[in-house]
Design an enzyme around this catalytic site. Structure first.
Site, mmCIF file in Angstrom:
data_model
loop_
_atom_site.group_PDB
_atom_site.id
_atom_site.type_symbol
_atom_site.label_atom_id
_atom_site.label_comp_id
_atom_site.label_asym_id
_atom_site.label_seq_id
_atom_site.Cartn_x
_atom_site.Cartn_y
_atom_site.Cartn_z
ATOM 1 N N HIS A 9 0.821 -1.220 0.000
ATOM 2 C CA HIS A 9 0.000 0.000 0.000
ATOM 3 C C HIS A 9 0.855 1.271 0.000
ATOM 4 O O HIS A 9 2.052 1.233 0.300
ATOM 5 C CB HIS A 9 -0.915 0.012 1.229
ATOM 6 C CG HIS A 9 -0.146 0.000 2.522
ATOM 7 N ND1 HIS A 9 0.434 1.127 3.056
ATOM 8 C CD2 HIS A 9 0.161 -1.019 3.359
ATOM 9 C CE1 HIS A 9 1.050 0.816 4.175
ATOM 10 N NE2 HIS A 9 0.910 -0.491 4.380
ATOM 11 N N GLY A 22 0.398 -2.921 11.839
ATOM 12 C CA GLY A 22 -0.300 -4.180 12.029
ATOM 13 C C GLY A 22 -1.730 -4.109 11.542
ATOM 14 O O GLY A 22 -2.014 -3.588 10.462
ATOM 15 N N GLU A 83 -2.533 -7.154 7.002
ATOM 16 C CA GLU A 83 -1.210 -7.098 7.606
ATOM 17 C C GLU A 83 -1.114 -8.047 8.799
ATOM 18 O O GLU A 83 -2.114 -8.397 9.432
ATOM 19 C CB GLU A 83 -0.888 -5.665 8.048
ATOM 20 C CG GLU A 83 0.475 -5.469 8.677
ATOM 21 C CD GLU A 83 1.655 -5.836 7.768
ATOM 22 O OE1 GLU A 83 1.782 -7.026 7.414
ATOM 23 O OE2 GLU A 83 2.455 -4.949 7.452
ATOM 24 N N ARG A 106 10.972 -8.788 20.804
ATOM 25 C CA ARG A 106 10.460 -9.711 19.773
ATOM 26 C C ARG A 106 10.282 -11.134 20.314
ATOM 27 O O ARG A 106 9.503 -11.911 19.759
ATOM 28 C CB ARG A 106 11.393 -9.744 18.568
ATOM 29 C CG ARG A 106 11.335 -8.486 17.735
ATOM 30 C CD ARG A 106 12.187 -8.612 16.470
ATOM 31 N NE ARG A 106 12.271 -7.360 15.757
ATOM 32 C CZ ARG A 106 11.394 -6.938 14.859
ATOM 33 N NH1 ARG A 106 10.363 -7.689 14.567
ATOM 34 N NH2 ARG A 106 11.544 -5.777 14.262
#
Length: 191
Positions: A9, A22, A83, A106
């Site tokens: 996008h 997200g 996403e 993470r």
């Protein structure tokens, strides 16, 4: 032979701020609208049959602008190409995440969607799409992390040494279930 263009996008304010988007629905900014228009003009000299987009407005609007430039009326939304969900990290910058959860953020369970979950829905979408539109020229407007996950599966030898750019085109030909990447992360329309 089927031809598929995977497109990220156009840009958003959160892209510029370095915030994790997200599944949060963030609209295109003015630059993103212009990027989509330029991409539509670029693609207008190629034959395209159908456009699929994520239901998130930044991908949907990019797809709508491209469709207008191409004169395509067959534009469809599919939740499976949205996403990757960032869970609690959505709306935060890297600095925010480090401040809140440390440099190993993470590895924490923060509600982020797993790679396997992304691939499961993404490959199911591609299988369904290929059955319905074999031999067609298809544009898929989606999101950077989602496309990167798909590329690991579809083109494992492809070197992904940088993030996908807004409105970049990654194009495949598919013949007898063999996916051949002929263009990667191209933004020639923005220069």
């Amino acid at each position: 032979m089927t031809r598929i263009a995977l497109i990220r996008h156009g840009s958003t304010a959160w892209n510029k701020e370095g915030k994790m988007q997200g599944s949060t629905d963030v609209a295109l900014d003015n630059e993103g609208l212009e990027q989509a228009r330029k991409l539509g003009l670029r693609l207008s000299d190629e034959p395209w049959d159908i456009i699929y987009t994520s239901q998130l407005s930044r991908a949907k609007k990019t797809g709508e602008i491209i469709a207008t430039e191409l004169g395509i009326t067959d534009i469809r939304e599919d939740r499976r190409i949205m996403e990757v969900s960032g869970g609690q990290t959505e709306g935060t910058t890297e600095a925010d995440r480090i401040a809140k959860w440390g440099t190993g953020w993470r590895q924490l369970e923060l509600g982020m969607e797993t790679e396997q979950a992304v691939l499961t829905r993404g490959m199911a979408f591609l299988d369904d799409m290929m059955q319905e539109h074999a031999g067609k020229h298809i544009i898929i407007v989606s999101h950077g992390s989602f496309i990167r996950h798909l590329l690991k599966k579809l083109a494992p030898s492809l070197v992904q040494d940088s993030n996908l750019k807004n409105t970049s085109v990654t194009r495949f030909t598919v013949d007898d279930d063999v996916w051949e990447c002929e263009l990667y992360n191209c933004t020639a329309h923005l220069v």
